[in-house]
Design a protein around this motif. Structure first.
Motif, PDB file in Angstrom:
ATOM      1  N   GLU A  58      -8.342   6.782  -8.682  1.00 40.48           N
ATOM      2  CA  GLU A  58      -8.970   7.725  -7.903  1.00 40.48           C
ATOM      3  C   GLU A  58      -8.020   8.029  -6.642  1.00 40.48           C
ATOM      4  O   GLU A  58      -7.804   9.072  -6.144  1.00 40.48           O
ATOM      5  CB  GLU A  58     -10.257   7.584  -7.808  1.00 40.48           C
ATOM      6  CG  GLU A  58     -11.300   7.504  -9.003  1.00 40.48           C
ATOM      7  CD  GLU A  58     -12.665   7.331  -8.666  1.00 40.48           C
ATOM      8  OE1 GLU A  58     -13.008   7.354  -7.501  1.00 40.48           O
ATOM      9  OE2 GLU A  58     -13.604   7.329  -9.646  1.00 40.48           O
ATOM     10  N   ALA A  59      -7.615   6.907  -5.972  1.00 32.29           N
ATOM     11  CA  ALA A  59      -7.232   6.737  -4.933  1.00 32.29           C
ATOM     12  C   ALA A  59      -5.729   7.484  -5.119  1.00 32.29           C
ATOM     13  O   ALA A  59      -5.071   8.155  -4.353  1.00 32.29           O
ATOM     14  CB  ALA A  59      -6.958   5.185  -4.299  1.00 32.29           C
ATOM     15  N   LEU A  60      -4.917   7.199  -6.111  1.00 36.07           N
ATOM     16  CA  LEU A  60      -3.587   7.761  -6.490  1.00 36.07           C
ATOM     17  C   LEU A  60      -3.578   9.126  -6.546  1.00 36.07           C
ATOM     18  O   LEU A  60      -2.865   9.927  -6.157  1.00 36.07           O
ATOM     19  CB  LEU A  60      -2.976   7.073  -7.610  1.00 36.07           C
ATOM     20  CG  LEU A  60      -2.297   5.716  -7.663  1.00 36.07           C
ATOM     21  CD1 LEU A  60      -2.206   5.304  -8.703  1.00 36.07           C
ATOM     22  CD2 LEU A  60      -1.228   5.717  -6.707  1.00 36.07           C
ATOM     23  N   LYS A  66      -3.422  15.326  -1.863  1.00 34.00           N
ATOM     24  CA  LYS A  66      -3.078  15.447  -0.645  1.00 34.00           C
ATOM     25  C   LYS A  66      -1.798  15.837  -0.436  1.00 34.00           C
ATOM     26  O   LYS A  66      -1.281  16.700   0.382  1.00 34.00           O
ATOM     27  CB  LYS A  66      -3.490  14.240   0.214  1.00 34.00           C
ATOM     28  CG  LYS A  66      -3.261  14.449   1.676  1.00 34.00           C
ATOM     29  CD  LYS A  66      -3.605  13.073   2.445  1.00 34.00           C
ATOM     30  CE  LYS A  66      -3.604  13.420   3.913  1.00 34.00           C
ATOM     31  NZ  LYS A  66      -4.028  11.894   4.577  1.00 34.00           N
ATOM     32  N   ARG A  67      -0.616  15.308  -1.048  1.00 36.13           N
ATOM     33  CA  ARG A  67       0.772  15.507  -0.846  1.00 36.13           C
ATOM     34  C   ARG A  67       0.895  17.170  -1.590  1.00 36.13           C
ATOM     35  O   ARG A  67       1.822  18.007  -1.072  1.00 36.13           O
ATOM     36  CB  ARG A  67       1.391  14.852  -1.645  1.00 36.13           C
ATOM     37  CG  ARG A  67       3.001  14.771  -1.456  1.00 36.13           C
ATOM     38  CD  ARG A  67       3.829  13.722  -1.997  1.00 36.13           C
ATOM     39  NE  ARG A  67       4.181  14.347  -3.453  1.00 36.13           N
ATOM     40  CZ  ARG A  67       3.802  14.077  -4.598  1.00 36.13           C
ATOM     41  NH1 ARG A  67       3.208  13.133  -4.785  1.00 36.13           N
ATOM     42  NH2 ARG A  67       3.980  14.736  -5.764  1.00 36.13           N
ATOM     43  N   ILE A 123       0.807  -1.133   0.006  1.00 30.77           N
ATOM     44  CA  ILE A 123       0.092   0.019  -0.083  1.00 30.77           C
ATOM     45  C   ILE A 123       0.731   1.244   0.029  1.00 30.77           C
ATOM     46  O   ILE A 123       0.660   2.253  -0.747  1.00 30.77           O
ATOM     47  CB  ILE A 123      -0.985   0.000   1.359  1.00 30.77           C
ATOM     48  CG1 ILE A 123      -1.829  -1.271   0.914  1.00 30.77           C
ATOM     49  CG2 ILE A 123      -1.502   1.254   1.390  1.00 30.77           C
ATOM     50  CD1 ILE A 123      -2.987  -1.099   2.236  1.00 30.77           C
ATOM     51  N   GLY A 124       1.831   0.984   0.788  1.00 23.85           N
ATOM     52  CA  GLY A 124       2.787   2.299   0.660  1.00 23.85           C
ATOM     53  C   GLY A 124       3.420   2.955  -0.520  1.00 23.85           C
ATOM     54  O   GLY A 124       3.520   3.798  -0.834  1.00 23.85           O
ATOM     55  N   SER A 125       3.595   1.871  -1.285  1.00 26.49           N
ATOM     56  CA  SER A 125       4.263   2.294  -2.725  1.00 26.49           C
ATOM     57  C   SER A 125       3.267   2.775  -3.658  1.00 26.49           C
ATOM     58  O   SER A 125       3.526   3.353  -4.787  1.00 26.49           O
ATOM     59  CB  SER A 125       4.881   0.748  -3.178  1.00 26.49           C
ATOM     60  OG  SER A 125       3.927  -0.141  -3.438  1.00 26.49           O
ATOM     61  N   GLY A 126       1.937   2.549  -3.194  1.00 29.70           N
ATOM     62  CA  GLY A 126       0.742   3.180  -4.327  1.00 29.70           C
ATOM     63  C   GLY A 126       0.546   2.158  -5.247  1.00 29.70           C
ATOM     64  O   GLY A 126      -0.285   2.284  -6.260  1.00 29.70           O
TER      65      GLY A 126
END
Length: 477
Positions: free
Chosen positions: A44-46, A52-53, A35-38
């Motif tokens: 949509e989540a990416l 957010k970043r 999950i941390g690596s994306g």
């Protein structure tokens, strides 16, 4: 036989062997790494994670800049450029907001339905014959109107609105003032929406061309302006818009606050043109209303008559013919000094009054009792630009009036007596000088100004008692 202590220790050891910490499980570590690596997130989540970043970086950057700037606040925000994404988003947001507010307004059919509900559910006052309602009737009418019109009328039937109106000894209010309140609220809200739509930069102010566009859109809905010749529409809008800026833009910044426009008497005067001219409005009322077609044509005819050389501007000599030449020369000189722009050469002799300046001039003379009109005139009366008038200033100003007075075949008068009378009328805070605040506070500033700039104004003051008797005699007959 097994002892109790040995049983407890064996059970505890078995529990420790069966339950291992979640963080130490291999599948948990692999899932967190995944999950941390994306890699396991959808598009949509990416996008959400990336947004957010970015926002976090912007926030940290602003915090750093604020810390470096110290305590100085930001006082200027650059407007978005035409065609940029932020500009498009702003326009879309404004359009949606205004559309939502417009949908919440009562239309003409809704207002008619509300009036029918009010009349059907009110009571007749035996003493006056007025149609009234108490608070119970008010709540019942609110329910009926909500059923027939919809929830958008509910906000007018709040307890606070009921308490705004005058009540009789039985606690009842008249339905007519309440209905007029609803109509005025709807009218002002619609006007604000229309003006906001024309406000291109959404700063709450209208520029001259935006105000002219608003007035042009009203013309088909105003009964007294429907028959206006098409060739005169542009000139009419120019004249009408100028009054709004004279009263709502005192600092001459070239923009009028929408809130101030809505609360001004100018808008109410313009809306009076809804009345049918043939039945409800006299010729005198039409002439007195700046926004009437008669008044606008009068202003144009007046300017054209004064412009002898037909160059589109007025010289000092031409302006002296205004009002049959009753204005003093020193006043005309001061008008050009204070309110007429210099020519390209910069020489004062080349100055001529354009049409916009002429409109200011006429508005000031026709509204001498208003703060805006009196401010315009006081700048002309203040011969030395000190912010106050002395006895010497009054003497200099009235000297020209006195000369025209004598030339008109009137009796001889003493300038010192007139000066003392003006001081008694104004009662200035400083007995040695008169300020603009003194003229506004005495409520006779317009009369004082007329006495100092116009021989006809002084004649009207000198014969005020006879003029009052003439006005009262027709009423007695």
């Amino acid at each position: 036989m097994y002892s109790g202590s040995s049983d407890g220790e064996s059970q505890e050891a078995a529990t420790q062997r069966k339950i291992t910490p979640a963080s130490s499980m291999l599948w948990v570590r692999n899932l967190r790494r995944y999950i941390g690596s994306g890699a396991g997130l959808g598009s949509e989540a990416l996008m959400e994670l990336e947004t957010k970043r970015i926002l976090l970086d912007i926030f940290k950057d602003k915090q750093q800049k604020s810390a470096e700037a110290g305590t100085i606040p930001s006082f200027y925000k650059k407007k978005p450029e035409e065609g940029s994404i932020s500009h498009r988003v702003q326009r879309l947001a404004k359009y949606r907001f205004l559309k939502k507010q417009s949908d919440l307004l009562l239309n003409a059919d809704d207002l008619d339905a509300m009036w029918v509900c009010l009349r059907e559910n009110c009571v007749i006052d035996d003493a006056t014959g007025a149609e009234k309602m108490n608070y119970e009737d008010f709540c019942h009418i609110a329910t009926v109107c909500t059923e027939q019109i919809g929830p958008k009328c509910r906000r007018f039937f709040s307890p606070s609105n009921f308490m705004k109106f005058e009540k009789d000894e039985s606690g009842r209010i008249a339905i007519l003032p309440f209905y007029l309140y609803v109509m005025r609220t709807v009218s002002l809200t619609q006007a604000r929406i229309d003006m906001s739509e024309l406000d291109e930069d959404s700063d709450g102010f209208l520029q001259p061309h935006e105000m002219e566009a608003y007035i042009r859109g009203l013309i088909p809905n105003l009964a007294q302006l429907r028959d206006m010749p098409e060739a005169f529409v542009q000139m009419y809008c120019r004249i009408a818009a100028h009054k709004f800026f004279f009263f709502c833009d005192p600092h001459r910044r070239g923009k009028a606050c929408i809130k101030k426009v809505l609360l001004s008497n100018c808008l109410q005067e313009l809306m009076e043109l809804h009345q049918e001219s043939e039945e409800e409005v006299t010729d005198t009322e039409q002439a007195e209303n700046w926004f009437s077609l008669t008044s606008a044509q009068r202003i144009c005819d007046m300017f054209l008559a004064l412009d002898k050389d037909m160059n589109g501007t007025l010289s000092k000599q031409e302006l002296k013919e205004y009002a049959d030449g009753t204005l003093t020369e020193i006043f005309i000189e001061r008008v050009f000094d204070e309110h007429v722009r210099r020519g390209k050469t910069g020489a004062s002799n080349n100055r001529e009054m354009d049409f916009e300046s002429f409109l200011d001039f006429v508005l000031a003379l026709e509204n001498k009792d208003t703060p805006e009109g009196l401010t315009y005139l006081f700048r002309c009366l203040d011969l030395h630009g000190r912010g106050f008038l002395t006895t010497a200033d009054i003497h200099s100003l009235f000297r020209d009036v006195h000369q025209k007075w004598i030339e008109g075949g009137n009796y001889e008068l003493c300038i010192e007596d007139v000066r003392d009378e003006i001081w008694d009328m104004v009662k200035p805070v400083d007995p040695l000088s008169i300020t603009l605040a003194d003229l506004l506070a005495c409520k006779q500033g317009g009369t004082v100004a007329s006495m100092l700039i116009d021989v006809r104004g002084f004649w009207a003051h000198d014969n005020r008692e006879n003029l009052l008797q003439e006005e009262e005699e027709p009423e007695e007959e």
